[in-house]
Design a protein around this motif. Structure first.
Motif, PDB file in Angstrom:
ATOM      1  N   ASP A 116       0.839  -1.191   0.000  1.00  0.00           N
ATOM      2  CA  ASP A 116       0.000   0.000   0.000  1.00  0.00           C
ATOM      3  C   ASP A 116       0.878   1.246   0.000  1.00  0.00           C
ATOM      4  O   ASP A 116       1.828   1.342   0.791  1.00  0.00           O
ATOM      5  N   PRO A 117       0.596   2.234  -0.869  1.00  0.00           N
ATOM      6  CA  PRO A 117       1.454   3.423  -0.936  1.00  0.00           C
ATOM      7  C   PRO A 117       1.603   4.139   0.401  1.00  0.00           C
ATOM      8  O   PRO A 117       2.703   4.619   0.730  1.00  0.00           O
ATOM      9  N   SER A 118       0.546   4.227   1.191  1.00  0.00           N
ATOM     10  CA  SER A 118       0.625   4.939   2.474  1.00  0.00           C
ATOM     11  C   SER A 118       1.500   4.197   3.471  1.00  0.00           C
ATOM     12  O   SER A 118       2.325   4.807   4.173  1.00  0.00           O
ATOM     13  N   TYR A 119       1.337   2.880   3.558  1.00  0.00           N
ATOM     14  CA  TYR A 119       2.177   2.109   4.477  1.00  0.00           C
ATOM     15  C   TYR A 119       3.638   2.115   4.023  1.00  0.00           C
ATOM     16  O   TYR A 119       4.559   2.155   4.857  1.00  0.00           O
ATOM     17  N   ARG A 120       3.863   2.075   2.731  1.00  0.00           N
ATOM     18  CA  ARG A 120       5.239   2.150   2.232  1.00  0.00           C
ATOM     19  C   ARG A 120       5.873   3.490   2.586  1.00  0.00           C
ATOM     20  O   ARG A 120       7.039   3.556   2.974  1.00  0.00           O
ATOM     21  N   ALA A 121       5.084   4.568   2.466  1.00  0.00           N
ATOM     22  CA  ALA A 121       5.606   5.892   2.810  1.00  0.00           C
ATOM     23  C   ALA A 121       5.913   5.974   4.303  1.00  0.00           C
ATOM     24  O   ALA A 121       6.926   6.571   4.715  1.00  0.00           O
ATOM     25  N   ALA A 122       5.067   5.376   5.128  1.00  0.00           N
ATOM     26  CA  ALA A 122       5.300   5.387   6.576  1.00  0.00           C
ATOM     27  C   ALA A 122       6.574   4.625   6.914  1.00  0.00           C
ATOM     28  O   ALA A 122       7.398   5.080   7.726  1.00  0.00           O
ATOM     29  N   GLN A 123       6.761   3.460   6.306  1.00  0.00           N
ATOM     30  CA  GLN A 123       7.956   2.668   6.598  1.00  0.00           C
ATOM     31  C   GLN A 123       9.218   3.385   6.128  1.00  0.00           C
ATOM     32  O   GLN A 123      10.249   3.356   6.816  1.00  0.00           O
ATOM     33  N   ALA A 124       9.133   4.067   4.979  1.00  0.00           N
ATOM     34  CA  ALA A 124      10.281   4.841   4.496  1.00  0.00           C
ATOM     35  C   ALA A 124      10.603   5.987   5.447  1.00  0.00           C
ATOM     36  O   ALA A 124      11.782   6.306   5.680  1.00  0.00           O
ATOM     37  N   SER A 125       9.584   6.599   6.014  1.00  0.00           N
ATOM     38  CA  SER A 125       9.790   7.674   6.991  1.00  0.00           C
ATOM     39  C   SER A 125      10.513   7.150   8.224  1.00  0.00           C
ATOM     40  O   SER A 125      11.429   7.794   8.755  1.00  0.00           O
TER      41      SER A 125
ATOM     42  N   MET B  80     -18.257  -3.686  12.663  1.00  0.00           N
ATOM     43  CA  MET B  80     -18.381  -2.257  12.426  1.00  0.00           C
ATOM     44  C   MET B  80     -19.696  -1.951  11.694  1.00  0.00           C
ATOM     45  O   MET B  80     -20.055  -2.637  10.740  1.00  0.00           O
ATOM     46  N   ALA B  81     -20.393  -0.917  12.120  1.00  0.00           N
ATOM     47  CA  ALA B  81     -21.674  -0.560  11.512  1.00  0.00           C
ATOM     48  C   ALA B  81     -21.504   0.198  10.202  1.00  0.00           C
ATOM     49  O   ALA B  81     -22.329   0.084   9.290  1.00  0.00           O
ATOM     50  N   HIS B  82     -20.425   0.971  10.072  1.00  0.00           N
ATOM     51  CA  HIS B  82     -20.318   1.932   8.980  1.00  0.00           C
ATOM     52  C   HIS B  82     -19.550   1.440   7.763  1.00  0.00           C
ATOM     53  O   HIS B  82     -19.716   1.978   6.662  1.00  0.00           O
ATOM     54  N   GLY B  83     -18.667   0.459   7.921  1.00  0.00           N
ATOM     55  CA  GLY B  83     -17.866   0.010   6.788  1.00  0.00           C
ATOM     56  C   GLY B  83     -16.557  -0.589   7.265  1.00  0.00           C
ATOM     57  O   GLY B  83     -16.403  -0.928   8.439  1.00  0.00           O
ATOM     58  N   HIS B  84     -15.608  -0.731   6.341  1.00  0.00           N
ATOM     59  CA  HIS B  84     -14.300  -1.302   6.681  1.00  0.00           C
ATOM     60  C   HIS B  84     -13.377  -0.200   7.200  1.00  0.00           C
ATOM     61  O   HIS B  84     -13.305   0.884   6.630  1.00  0.00           O
ATOM     62  N   GLU B  85     -12.641  -0.510   8.269  1.00  0.00           N
ATOM     63  CA  GLU B  85     -11.755   0.488   8.855  1.00  0.00           C
ATOM     64  C   GLU B  85     -10.434  -0.155   9.266  1.00  0.00           C
ATOM     65  O   GLU B  85     -10.364  -0.926  10.220  1.00  0.00           O
ATOM     66  N   THR B  86      -9.402   0.160   8.519  1.00  0.00           N
ATOM     67  CA  THR B  86      -8.042  -0.276   8.833  1.00  0.00           C
ATOM     68  C   THR B  86      -7.207   0.965   9.112  1.00  0.00           C
ATOM     69  O   THR B  86      -7.156   1.866   8.275  1.00  0.00           O
ATOM     70  N   HIS B  87      -6.587   1.033  10.275  1.00  0.00           N
ATOM     71  CA  HIS B  87      -5.610   2.101  10.464  1.00  0.00           C
ATOM     72  C   HIS B  87      -4.533   1.674  11.451  1.00  0.00           C
ATOM     73  O   HIS B  87      -4.719   0.741  12.231  1.00  0.00           O
TER      74      HIS B  87
ATOM     75  N   TYR C 118     -11.023  -4.870   0.093  1.00  0.00           N
ATOM     76  CA  TYR C 118     -10.495  -4.783  -1.269  1.00  0.00           C
ATOM     77  C   TYR C 118     -10.550  -3.355  -1.791  1.00  0.00           C
ATOM     78  O   TYR C 118      -9.618  -2.902  -2.462  1.00  0.00           O
ATOM     79  N   GLU C 119     -11.623  -2.641  -1.469  1.00  0.00           N
ATOM     80  CA  GLU C 119     -11.687  -1.249  -1.893  1.00  0.00           C
ATOM     81  C   GLU C 119     -10.556  -0.449  -1.266  1.00  0.00           C
ATOM     82  O   GLU C 119      -9.928   0.381  -1.917  1.00  0.00           O
ATOM     83  N   ARG C 120     -10.269  -0.710   0.018  1.00  0.00           N
ATOM     84  CA  ARG C 120      -9.180   0.018   0.699  1.00  0.00           C
ATOM     85  C   ARG C 120      -7.827  -0.292   0.067  1.00  0.00           C
ATOM     86  O   ARG C 120      -6.981   0.597  -0.082  1.00  0.00           O
ATOM     87  N   PHE C 121      -7.587  -1.534  -0.301  1.00  0.00           N
ATOM     88  CA  PHE C 121      -6.246  -1.940  -0.724  1.00  0.00           C
ATOM     89  C   PHE C 121      -6.180  -2.356  -2.198  1.00  0.00           C
ATOM     90  O   PHE C 121      -5.285  -3.115  -2.582  1.00  0.00           O
ATOM     91  N   GLU C 122      -7.073  -1.829  -3.022  1.00  0.00           N
ATOM     92  CA  GLU C 122      -7.072  -2.212  -4.430  1.00  0.00           C
ATOM     93  C   GLU C 122      -5.741  -1.889  -5.105  1.00  0.00           C
ATOM     94  O   GLU C 122      -5.181  -2.711  -5.846  1.00  0.00           O
ATOM     95  N   ALA C 123      -5.208  -0.710  -4.858  1.00  0.00           N
ATOM     96  CA  ALA C 123      -3.911  -0.347  -5.448  1.00  0.00           C
ATOM     97  C   ALA C 123      -2.799  -1.237  -4.915  1.00  0.00           C
ATOM     98  O   ALA C 123      -1.874  -1.611  -5.648  1.00  0.00           O
ATOM     99  N   ALA C 124      -2.889  -1.599  -3.640  1.00  0.00           N
ATOM    100  CA  ALA C 124      -1.869  -2.460  -3.040  1.00  0.00           C
ATOM    101  C   ALA C 124      -1.906  -3.860  -3.638  1.00  0.00           C
ATOM    102  O   ALA C 124      -0.860  -4.481  -3.874  1.00  0.00           O
ATOM    103  N   PHE C 125      -3.109  -4.395  -3.878  1.00  0.00           N
ATOM    104  CA  PHE C 125      -3.211  -5.710  -4.517  1.00  0.00           C
ATOM    105  C   PHE C 125      -2.560  -5.685  -5.900  1.00  0.00           C
ATOM    106  O   PHE C 125      -1.875  -6.637  -6.289  1.00  0.00           O
ATOM    107  N   ALA C 126      -2.760  -4.608  -6.637  1.00  0.00           N
ATOM    108  CA  ALA C 126      -2.149  -4.500  -7.966  1.00  0.00           C
ATOM    109  C   ALA C 126      -0.627  -4.444  -7.863  1.00  0.00           C
ATOM    110  O   ALA C 126       0.093  -5.121  -8.619  1.00  0.00           O
ATOM    111  N   ALA C 127      -0.110  -3.650  -6.920  1.00  0.00           N
ATOM    112  CA  ALA C 127       1.341  -3.538  -6.745  1.00  0.00           C
ATOM    113  C   ALA C 127       1.944  -4.849  -6.257  1.00  0.00           C
ATOM    114  O   ALA C 127       3.052  -5.231  -6.675  1.00  0.00           O
ATOM    115  N   GLU C 128       1.217  -5.540  -5.389  1.00  0.00           N
ATOM    116  CA  GLU C 128       1.689  -6.819  -4.864  1.00  0.00           C
ATOM    117  C   GLU C 128       1.890  -7.832  -5.990  1.00  0.00           C
ATOM    118  O   GLU C 128       2.939  -8.493  -6.081  1.00  0.00           O
TER     119      GLU C 128
END
Length: 339
Positions: free
Chosen positions: A131-140, A241-248, A286-296
């Motif tokens: 995932d681009p955000s997790y990769r950026a965090a690890q690089a930081s 969760m009532a509202h949707g998927h939440e990963t953080h 899958y919606e949250r990590f669609e870009a990550a699945f493609a990069a993987e």
């Protein structure tokens, strides 16, 4: 120019179909040449929707195909270890969805077999590392921007499914921590610099799905893991969760902190009106990590073609399983467990 990597996919359920679509229509330098499933409807999907002509009911037949260089396993976790070993023995590169196995000896069997085939790629699907955000965090973190990281707080929370799909899945899932939190476990080790875990404690509750009780599982769980050197990780997993998927994930260091994925926002639009201030939320993982699945999958293909070296190892998958099992034991015993 190198020939495209010829891939056979095994398992065409919900996630398997997503992987198959990506491999067939959007991943560069590969071609989806074969599919395998014991389910007739899934084989029909491969033929009718993906145009695959080599479709098998038996895994052994797919492995015997000379038109398959690599296999992608999206099958029940209980099959992962044996199917991964069989692929390596057949001379195929292999991508296997997480977790690698539900016990340490099976993980170790896979690692031992992989050591016999240094020319083959074996990769486990810890998609959040791509995932681009997790990769950026690890690089930081690698750049020292938050000092020394010493606490990770991470959660995987799915929207409630009133039909209780995961209750039916509970006998083979390994429990909520092995199924959901294994991603957070791998992230925590990655962000903290791969320390060795020493002790785990877990507790949980059943908020909405009493059918989990007979399997010793819960629909909401909390865990704390201690690592050598004093680092800690706190995990929360929920099916309700009532509202949707939440990963953080929050990473706290000696000079700052990082927060990835707060509020489960689908986009950057915040609506304000007479009903309040709100934003759209993500519906599933899958919606949250669609870009990550493609990069993987792109990284897997590139590694198989000798164009890239993987930093995600089978040993990482072994340690995630080891920690997840200790957390699961603690949930059942009510006591801290050694890792």
């Amino acid at each position: 120019m190198k020939a495209p990597l010829r891939i056979g996919i095994v398992g065409l359920g919900r996630l398997g179909q997503r992987h198959a679509q990506a491999l067939a229509f959007s991943t560069r330098n590969c071609v989806l040449t074969a599919a395998c499933s014991p389910v007739e409807a899934e084989r029909a999907y491969a033929t009718e929707q993906l145009g695959i002509t080599q479709v098998y009911a038996r895994y052994e037949d797919l492995l015997a195909s000379p038109d398959v260089d690599a296999v992608v396993l999206v099958t029940p976790t209980s099959l992962h270890a044996d199917q991964t070993i069989a692929a390596l023995q057949a001379g195929k590169h292999v991508f296997v969805e997480k977790p690698l196995a539900l016990n340490v000896p099976d993980c170790e069997r896979v690692l031992a077999e992989a050591d016999k085939h240094p020319d083959l790629i074996a990769m486990v699907g810890f998609v959040r590392r791509f995932d681009p955000s997790y990769r950026a965090a690890q690089a930081s973190i690698e750049a020292g921007e938050i000092g020394r990281p010493f606490i990770v707080r991470s959660q995987t929370c799915d929207q409630n499914d009133p039909d209780g799909f995961f209750v039916r899945f509970a006998p083979t899932s390994g429990g909520i921590f092995m199924d959901c939190s294994v991603h957070d476990i791998d992230l925590a080790r990655w962000m903290l610099g791969r320390p060795k875990a020493t002790r785990a404690y877990a507790t949980g509750t059943i908020a909405l799905h009493p059918g989990l009780a007979e399997f010793g599982d819960v629909d909401n769980g909390l865990a704390i893991v201690d690592f050598e050197g004093g680092a800690k990780a706190v995990f929360y997993a929920s099916r309700t969760m009532a509202h949707g998927h939440e990963t953080h994930t929050e990473i706290i260091g000696t000079s700052g902190k990082l927060l990835v994925g707060e509020h489960a926002a689908r986009d950057r639009v915040v609506k304000s009106d007479a009903y309040g201030v709100r934003h759209a939320v993500l519906k599933d993982f899958y919606e949250r990590f669609e870009a990550a699945f493609a990069a993987e999958m792109a990284d897997f293909v590139a590694a198989c073609r000798g164009e890239r070296r993987l930093t995600l190892t089978l040993s990482d998958a072994l340690e995630a399983t080891r920690i997840g099992l200790a957390i699961t034991r603690s949930l059942k015993s009510g006591m801290p467990e050694s890792v």
